[in-house]
Scaffold this motif. Structure first.
Motif, PDB file in Angstrom:
ATOM      1  N   VAL A  11     -27.775  22.956 -13.206  1.00 51.92           N
ATOM      2  CA  VAL A  11     -26.869  21.855 -12.894  1.00 51.92           C
ATOM      3  C   VAL A  11     -26.006  21.609 -14.125  1.00 51.92           C
ATOM      4  CG1 VAL A  11     -26.670  19.424 -12.243  1.00 51.92           C
ATOM      5  CG2 VAL A  11     -28.563  20.811 -11.351  1.00 51.92           C
ATOM      6  N   PHE A  12     -24.689  21.575 -13.930  1.00 53.06           N
ATOM      7  CA  PHE A  12     -23.826  21.233 -15.054  1.00 53.06           C
ATOM      8  C   PHE A  12     -22.711  20.291 -14.606  1.00 53.06           C
ATOM      9  CE2 PHE A  12     -21.638  25.141 -13.552  1.00 53.06           C
ATOM     10  CZ  PHE A  12     -20.308  24.742 -13.565  1.00 53.06           C
ATOM     11  N   ARG A  13     -22.195  19.542 -15.586  1.00 53.38           N
ATOM     12  CA  ARG A  13     -21.112  18.595 -15.314  1.00 53.38           C
ATOM     13  C   ARG A  13     -19.863  19.017 -16.063  1.00 53.38           C
ATOM     14  NH1 ARG A  13     -18.562  14.205 -17.621  1.00 53.38           N
ATOM     15  NH2 ARG A  13     -19.852  14.304 -19.507  1.00 53.38           N
ATOM     16  N   SER A  14     -18.753  19.076 -15.353  1.00 54.07           N
ATOM     17  CA  SER A  14     -17.443  19.309 -15.946  1.00 54.07           C
ATOM     18  C   SER A  14     -16.560  18.131 -15.553  1.00 54.07           C
ATOM     19  CB  SER A  14     -16.842  20.631 -15.448  1.00 54.07           C
ATOM     20  OG  SER A  14     -15.568  20.849 -16.015  1.00 54.07           O
ATOM     21  N   SER A  15     -16.337  17.233 -16.489  1.00 48.22           N
ATOM     22  CA  SER A  15     -15.600  16.003 -16.221  1.00 48.22           C
ATOM     23  C   SER A  15     -16.272  15.245 -15.072  1.00 48.22           C
ATOM     24  CB  SER A  15     -14.128  16.313 -15.910  1.00 48.22           C
ATOM     25  OG  SER A  15     -13.370  15.130 -15.777  1.00 48.22           O
ATOM     26  N   ASN A  16     -15.554  15.033 -13.969  1.00 48.19           N
ATOM     27  CA  ASN A  16     -16.130  14.259 -12.865  1.00 48.19           C
ATOM     28  C   ASN A  16     -16.642  15.136 -11.726  1.00 48.19           C
ATOM     29  OD1 ASN A  16     -13.329  14.876 -12.350  1.00 48.19           O
ATOM     30  ND2 ASN A  16     -13.413  13.503 -10.581  1.00 48.19           N
ATOM     31  N   VAL A  17     -16.897  16.422 -11.998  1.00 50.21           N
ATOM     32  CA  VAL A  17     -17.462  17.324 -10.992  1.00 50.21           C
ATOM     33  C   VAL A  17     -18.834  17.795 -11.467  1.00 50.21           C
ATOM     34  CG1 VAL A  17     -17.271  19.576  -9.879  1.00 50.21           C
ATOM     35  CG2 VAL A  17     -15.276  18.095 -10.026  1.00 50.21           C
ATOM     36  N   ILE A  18     -19.808  17.743 -10.570  1.00 46.05           N
ATOM     37  CA  ILE A  18     -21.158  18.218 -10.848  1.00 46.05           C
ATOM     38  C   ILE A  18     -21.404  19.460 -10.004  1.00 46.05           C
ATOM     39  CG2 ILE A  18     -23.619  17.693 -10.697  1.00 46.05           C
ATOM     40  CD1 ILE A  18     -22.906  14.788 -11.218  1.00 46.05           C
ATOM     41  N   VAL A  19     -21.793  20.542 -10.672  1.00 48.42           N
ATOM     42  CA  VAL A  19     -22.037  21.821 -10.009  1.00 48.42           C
ATOM     43  C   VAL A  19     -23.532  22.110 -10.033  1.00 48.42           C
ATOM     44  CG1 VAL A  19     -21.596  24.311 -10.069  1.00 48.42           C
ATOM     45  CG2 VAL A  19     -19.768  22.702 -10.679  1.00 48.42           C
ATOM     46  N   THR A  20     -24.075  22.485  -8.883  1.00 47.27           N
ATOM     47  CA  THR A  20     -25.488  22.853  -8.775  1.00 47.27           C
ATOM     48  C   THR A  20     -25.586  24.273  -8.234  1.00 47.27           C
ATOM     49  OG1 THR A  20     -26.140  20.569  -8.342  1.00 47.27           O
ATOM     50  CG2 THR A  20     -27.718  22.284  -7.753  1.00 47.27           C
ATOM     51  N   ILE A  21     -26.284  25.121  -8.973  1.00 44.42           N
ATOM     52  CA  ILE A  21     -26.519  26.507  -8.569  1.00 44.42           C
ATOM     53  C   ILE A  21     -28.012  26.680  -8.337  1.00 44.42           C
ATOM     54  CG2 ILE A  21     -26.407  28.925  -9.285  1.00 44.42           C
ATOM     55  CD1 ILE A  21     -24.067  28.124 -11.115  1.00 44.42           C
ATOM     56  N   THR A  22     -28.392  27.220  -7.194  1.00 48.57           N
ATOM     57  CA  THR A  22     -29.790  27.550  -6.929  1.00 48.57           C
ATOM     58  C   THR A  22     -29.869  29.031  -6.595  1.00 48.57           C
ATOM     59  OG1 THR A  22     -29.548  26.893  -4.601  1.00 48.57           O
ATOM     60  CG2 THR A  22     -30.393  25.230  -6.112  1.00 48.57           C
ATOM     61  N   TYR A  23     -30.817  29.690  -7.230  1.00 45.31           N
ATOM     62  CA  TYR A  23     -30.958  31.137  -7.089  1.00 45.31           C
ATOM     63  C   TYR A  23     -32.443  31.449  -7.023  1.00 45.31           C
ATOM     64  CZ  TYR A  23     -30.429  36.138  -8.326  1.00 45.31           C
ATOM     65  OH  TYR A  23     -30.452  37.517  -8.341  1.00 45.31           O
ATOM     66  N   ASP A  24     -32.878  32.121  -5.949  1.00 46.78           N
ATOM     67  CA  ASP A  24     -34.304  32.413  -5.825  1.00 46.78           C
ATOM     68  C   ASP A  24     -34.523  33.827  -5.301  1.00 46.78           C
ATOM     69  OD1 ASP A  24     -34.925  32.485  -2.824  1.00 46.78           O
ATOM     70  OD2 ASP A  24     -33.976  30.519  -2.973  1.00 46.78           O
ATOM     71  N   ARG A  25     -35.703  34.326  -5.583  1.00 42.45           N
ATOM     72  CA  ARG A  25     -36.104  35.647  -5.111  1.00 42.45           C
ATOM     73  C   ARG A  25     -37.507  35.555  -4.540  1.00 42.45           C
ATOM     74  NH1 ARG A  25     -37.060  41.146  -8.733  1.00 42.45           N
ATOM     75  NH2 ARG A  25     -38.036  42.366  -7.065  1.00 42.45           N
ATOM     76  N   TRP A  26     -37.668  36.119  -3.348  1.00 46.51           N
ATOM     77  CA  TRP A  26     -38.950  36.137  -2.658  1.00 46.51           C
ATOM     78  C   TRP A  26     -39.580  37.517  -2.776  1.00 46.51           C
ATOM     79  CZ3 TRP A  26     -41.461  32.477   0.669  1.00 46.51           C
ATOM     80  CH2 TRP A  26     -40.853  31.227   0.681  1.00 46.51           C
ATOM     81  N   SER A  27     -40.912  37.530  -2.840  1.00 49.42           N
ATOM     82  CA  SER A  27     -41.651  38.792  -2.864  1.00 49.42           C
ATOM     83  C   SER A  27     -42.902  38.641  -2.011  1.00 49.42           C
ATOM     84  CB  SER A  27     -42.043  39.164  -4.300  1.00 49.42           C
ATOM     85  OG  SER A  27     -42.872  40.319  -4.310  1.00 49.42           O
ATOM     86  N   ASP A  66     -45.395  40.593  -2.207  1.00 44.73           N
ATOM     87  CA  ASP A  66     -46.516  40.967  -3.071  1.00 44.73           C
ATOM     88  C   ASP A  66     -46.735  39.864  -4.103  1.00 44.73           C
ATOM     89  OD1 ASP A  66     -48.427  42.108  -4.642  1.00 44.73           O
ATOM     90  OD2 ASP A  66     -47.250  43.885  -5.200  1.00 44.73           O
ATOM     91  N   LYS A  67     -47.815  39.110  -3.947  1.00 46.04           N
ATOM     92  CA  LYS A  67     -48.065  37.993  -4.851  1.00 46.04           C
ATOM     93  C   LYS A  67     -48.387  38.455  -6.267  1.00 46.04           C
ATOM     94  CE  LYS A  67     -49.659  34.869  -1.221  1.00 46.04           C
ATOM     95  NZ  LYS A  67     -50.738  33.960  -0.757  1.00 46.04           N
ATOM     96  N   ALA A  68     -48.733  39.718  -6.444  1.00 48.28           N
ATOM     97  CA  ALA A  68     -49.015  40.232  -7.781  1.00 48.28           C
ATOM     98  C   ALA A  68     -47.732  40.610  -8.518  1.00 48.28           C
ATOM     99  CB  ALA A  68     -49.936  41.440  -7.696  1.00 48.28           C
ATOM    100  N   ALA A  69     -46.643  40.788  -7.774  1.00 45.93           N
ATOM    101  CA  ALA A  69     -45.364  41.156  -8.380  1.00 45.93           C
ATOM    102  C   ALA A  69     -44.490  39.911  -8.499  1.00 45.93           C
ATOM    103  CB  ALA A  69     -44.666  42.226  -7.540  1.00 45.93           C
ATOM    104  N   LEU A  70     -44.692  39.165  -9.580  1.00 38.79           N
ATOM    105  CA  LEU A  70     -43.951  37.920  -9.767  1.00 38.79           C
ATOM    106  C   LEU A  70     -42.486  38.213 -10.097  1.00 38.79           C
ATOM    107  CD1 LEU A  70     -46.486  35.861 -11.927  1.00 38.79           C
ATOM    108  CD2 LEU A  70     -46.249  35.947  -9.428  1.00 38.79           C
ATOM    109  N   PRO A  71     -41.565  37.531  -9.447  1.00 37.10           N
ATOM    110  CA  PRO A  71     -40.151  37.698  -9.794  1.00 37.10           C
ATOM    111  C   PRO A  71     -39.926  37.353 -11.266  1.00 37.10           C
ATOM    112  CG  PRO A  71     -40.383  36.512  -7.720  1.00 37.10           C
ATOM    113  CD  PRO A  71     -41.748  36.601  -8.323  1.00 37.10           C
TER     114      PRO A  71
END
Length: 292
Positions: free
Chosen positions: A247-263, A265-270
């Protein structure tokens, strides 16, 4: 009966006398010196409104990230036709009621090594308090998001300053934001929810994201006016996924980026560093585009 004759001059004199009497009753100054008429348009008594924010509109979110950046975040897995690739990178715009106040876009890439999801959300904060600027209001909204992220001790930098409007009747801080949802149900700054139909799971022990680790949740220096990164590893019946939020703020705009990876195999952590590096590269690109 003899009618009384109408004399125009006499009627005018009577009307003038009545008007003078009314004026002396309502417009005269009292013994205390009299009160200034605040509705009289006295420019000297008018409070100057706080400055508006730098941004008056928002960009189209799906077309803002470059294709090269999207390819790095959402790499193709196996054979894929150009048409299918174009559909993935085009993204899907979020439905909002006011595109001048809030917009967003989402992408999804399914691959053998796990499904990846990416979303961006732009919120333009507007202050309706003439004594509070849009930037100050946005800083307060951002600070609440950083506080809600519960970053490890010693990494936080922003603290909200609740105003009278932000408090409920018991004097406690009220809801986040500027009082308007701007047509979007999901609030930014929190971990990305699990995709529809998937168990939400629960946070899992993640040694790589422990306090003091270079990939632990933290404030990001040098990104826009203020920024923080959150990282959560979550296990579910269907597998494990890592959610990285910036999450970042540039003046009066707030930007939210969400990025995820699913697997599956529970043994192979992203890998935390891989996802964070790619998310930060996108955040910097978006921040630079806002400053163009």
């Amino acid at each position: 009966m003899q009618r009384r004759s109408f004399v125009p001059g006499a009627a005018l004199a009577t009307a003038a006398a009545l008007a003078a009497t009314l004026t002396s009753c309502t417009g005269g100054s009292g013994s205390g010196g009299g009160a200034t008429d605040t509705k009289g348009g006295d420019t000297a008594a008018t409070t100057q409104s706080a400055e508006p924010g730098k941004y008056r509109t928002l960009p189209e979110p799906c077309g803002l990230p470059s294709r090269n950046t999207l390819r790095r975040l959402l790499p193709p897995g196996g054979e894929e036709s150009p048409r299918d690739a174009e559909k993935v990178y085009a993204g899907t715009a979020d439905i909002t009621y006011d595109t001048d106040r809030r917009v967003g876009c989402r992408w999804k890439r399914e691959a053998p090594d796990g499904t990846r999801h990416l979303s961006v959300d732009f919120e333009r904060v507007v202050s309706y308090d003439p004594a509070v600027s849009d930037d100050d209001k946005a800083q307060n909204v951002y600070a609440k998001k950083e506080l809600a992220a519960e970053l490890p001790a010693g990494t936080g930098s922003a603290k909200p300053t609740p105003s009278a409007k932000d408090k409920d009747k018991d004097g406690k801080p009220g809801a986040d934001g500027d009082g308007e949802d701007a047509g979007k149900a999901a609030a930014g700054g929190k971990a990305s929810p699990a995709p529809t139909g998937s168990p939400s799971g629960s946070p899992s022990t993640d040694p790589s994201a422990s306090p003091g680790s270079p990939v632990a949740p933290r404030v990001l220096d040098g990104l826009a006016d203020a920024a923080f990164l959150n990282d959560k590893l979550i296990t579910a019946d269907s597998g494990v996924h890592r959610d990285v939020t910036i999450v970042f703020r540039s003046s009066n705009v707030i930007v939210t980026i969400t990025y995820d990876r699913w697997s599956a195999d529970k043994a192979a952590l992203p890998d935390s560093k891989d996802l964070q590096d790619k998310a930060q590269a996108l955040a910097q690109e978006l921040a630079d585009r806002f400053n163009d």
